[in-house]
Design a protein around this motif. Sequence first.
Motif, PDB file in Angstrom:
ATOM      1  N   HIS A  80      -2.393  -6.425  -5.807  1.00  0.00           N
ATOM      2  CA  HIS A  80      -1.787  -6.738  -4.512  1.00  0.00           C
ATOM      3  C   HIS A  80      -1.481  -8.225  -4.407  1.00  0.00           C
ATOM      4  O   HIS A  80      -0.637  -8.649  -3.641  1.00  0.00           O
ATOM      5  CB  HIS A  80      -2.785  -6.449  -3.385  1.00  0.00           C
ATOM      6  N   ASN A 118       0.840  -1.196   0.000  1.00  0.00           N
ATOM      7  CA  ASN A 118       0.000   0.000   0.000  1.00  0.00           C
ATOM      8  C   ASN A 118       0.872   1.242   0.000  1.00  0.00           C
ATOM      9  O   ASN A 118       1.890   1.290   0.696  1.00  0.00           O
ATOM     10  CB  ASN A 118      -0.885   0.027   1.259  1.00  0.00           C
ATOM     11  N   GLY A 119       0.466   2.242  -0.761  1.00  0.00           N
ATOM     12  CA  GLY A 119       1.184   3.512  -0.740  1.00  0.00           C
ATOM     13  C   GLY A 119       2.458   3.520  -1.548  1.00  0.00           C
ATOM     14  O   GLY A 119       3.214   4.481  -1.522  1.00  0.00           O
ATOM     15  N   SER A 135      -1.331   2.874  -7.922  1.00  0.00           N
ATOM     16  CA  SER A 135      -2.462   3.556  -8.554  1.00  0.00           C
ATOM     17  C   SER A 135      -2.027   4.877  -9.172  1.00  0.00           C
ATOM     18  O   SER A 135      -2.529   5.279 -10.224  1.00  0.00           O
ATOM     19  CB  SER A 135      -3.581   3.800  -7.540  1.00  0.00           C
ATOM     20  N   SER A 153      -9.780  -6.793  -7.283  1.00  0.00           N
ATOM     21  CA  SER A 153     -10.353  -6.557  -5.952  1.00  0.00           C
ATOM     22  C   SER A 153     -11.876  -6.558  -6.039  1.00  0.00           C
ATOM     23  O   SER A 153     -12.461  -6.065  -6.990  1.00  0.00           O
ATOM     24  CB  SER A 153      -9.838  -5.248  -5.364  1.00  0.00           C
ATOM     25  N   GLU A 169      -6.022  -2.901  -9.963  1.00  0.00           N
ATOM     26  CA  GLU A 169      -6.716  -3.764  -8.994  1.00  0.00           C
ATOM     27  C   GLU A 169      -8.067  -4.232  -9.514  1.00  0.00           C
ATOM     28  O   GLU A 169      -9.073  -4.169  -8.820  1.00  0.00           O
ATOM     29  CB  GLU A 169      -6.855  -3.057  -7.649  1.00  0.00           C
TER      30      GLU A 169
END
Lengths: 244, 249
Positions: free
Chosen positions: B206, B38-39, B43, B176, B173
Motif C-alpha cells: 500500500h 483496498n479491494g 492479494s 505491514s 504486504e
Amino acid sequence: MTALALPTRRDEDFRYADLAALAPLWPIEPERFVLEADEEAGLSIIHTGADPVVREIELDLAAGAKFALHLLNAGTVYGRFAVRARLGAGAEFTLGAAQLGSAGQVLEVVTEVTHAAPDAISRQVVRSVAGGKAAVNYLGKVLVEPGADGTDGEQSVRSMLLDRTATANNRPELEIYADDVKCAHGCAVGELDANALFYMAQRGLPPEEAKKLMLQAFVAEAFVGAAEEEALLDAALEALGALV
Amino acid sequence: MTLLTIENLHATVADKPILKGLSLTLGAGEVHAIMGPNGAGKSTLGYTLGGRPGYEVTGGSVTFAGQDLLALEPYERAAAGLFLGFQYPVEIPGVSFVQFLRESLNAQRKSRGEEPLSGGEFLKLAREKAALLKMDIEMLKRPVNLGFSGGEKKRAEMVQMGILDPKLAILDETDSGLDIDALRIVGEGINAVMRKPDKAVLLITHYQRLLDYVKPDFVHVLAGGRIVRTGGAELALELEERGYEAVAA
C-alpha cells in the motif's frame, strides 16, 4: 463387575459400540491393577492389528499412588478400551490416548474415573482422527464423591475428521458431590485447517506430507511424557501414513 | 530473460470477478511493485498465482520459467521456484519451523531431483539465513508462527524465503505490521536474498516506505482488477503524494 448379558444400545457406555463385533468377545474379563499407597505403575498399549479388541481395565489406586495409561487405538476393526479407575487421597491417574481410523471401524475409549478421596488428580488427553467411514468415540465420566475436596480433574478431548463421512462422538461427563473441586473439560471436533494446508503447500509440501505433519503434532499431544513416547509416536506415524 | 508472463488473467473468488484482464511481465533481475487501493485485487493476484483453493482462474494464462503455472498444484509451484510471502502468516501448533522448513525444502529438492539436506546441513543453512534477518535461531525451534508478534512473523517469512531460495518472490504486504527498524531489516533481507540476476520480486504494498529500501525497477497501479498504469520508482512517490484516485484515473 462383568455383566453377563450382552449390552445393548440402551446402555449408555455402549451407545456407539460395534455390538456385532463385541458379541463373540463377550463377556470381557477385566484386567485389574491394584496399587498400594505411593506405588507407581504404567501401561502402554499399541493396538494396530486386524483383530477386534475389547479390553476393560480396572484401576484401584491407594493414597498417593500413580498410574499412567497410554494407548494407541488404531486397529483396522473394532477397538474398545474401557477404563474404570478409583482414586484414593492424592492419587494420580493419567490417560493419554490416540485413536486413528480410516476404514469403517469403530474405535472407542470409555472411562469412568472416581475421585473417592481428597486431592486426587486425573488427567485425560484423547486425540482422535477419523477418515472414511470410521467412527471414533470417547465417553468419559469423572465422578467426584462426597468429601473428595481438592479434586483436580481434566478431560481434554479433540477429534479431527478427515472426511465428511467420518464420525466422532465425544461425551465428557462430570458428576460432582464435593464443593472444592477443579474439573476442566474441553471437547472439540474439527477438520484440518485449510489455511495451514495451503500455507504448507506454498512452501513445497505435498498435501499428504502436510496433513501427516499436522496430524502427527495433533496426536503427539496424547503421548507427552509417556514412558514409551517414542514407540507410541512411531506406531502412530505409521498408522497415519495409511490415513492421509 | 522473462521469468513470469501474466496475460489477460481473469479470476473469481466465490463467483465474484476480482481480476479482470490483468497482464504483467517480470524479467529476471527485476523488482516490481504493485500498488493500489483496498479491494483492487492485489492479494487476489498473489493467492491466484500461488494456487490457493477458492481462487478460480476463469481466463488468461500465466507462464513461469517456461512452464504453464496454472497447470501446477500449489506445492509444485513452490518447487518450480515460486514463493508467496503471506500478509497473515499461518500458525501451525505442534510443528516446529525447523521441521516444517526442512521437510518443505527437501520435498522441493526431491521434486527437482536433488539430494535431501541432512539435519546438520539444514541447520547450518537456517542459521545463516536467520542471521541475515537478525532472528535468533532458537525462534525457529518453536512451533510455526505460534506466539510470534506481527513483525516477527513477517521476519520469519523472509527467513523462510532465504532458506527456500525461490526464483520469484511475491510478497503480499510484507511491510505491514513492521516497525521502522524491522522494515529496514526486512528490506535489506529482500535485497540480500532476491536481488540477483536470475531472480525477480513482486512486491504488493500500500505504501511507499518499503520501496525506500527495496528500490523497484517498475511500479504498477492495480485498480479494478487490472493494471491501469506502469512507471518507474518515481510513480510510487507520485502515488504517495497525490493518492490513487488522482493517479489511476
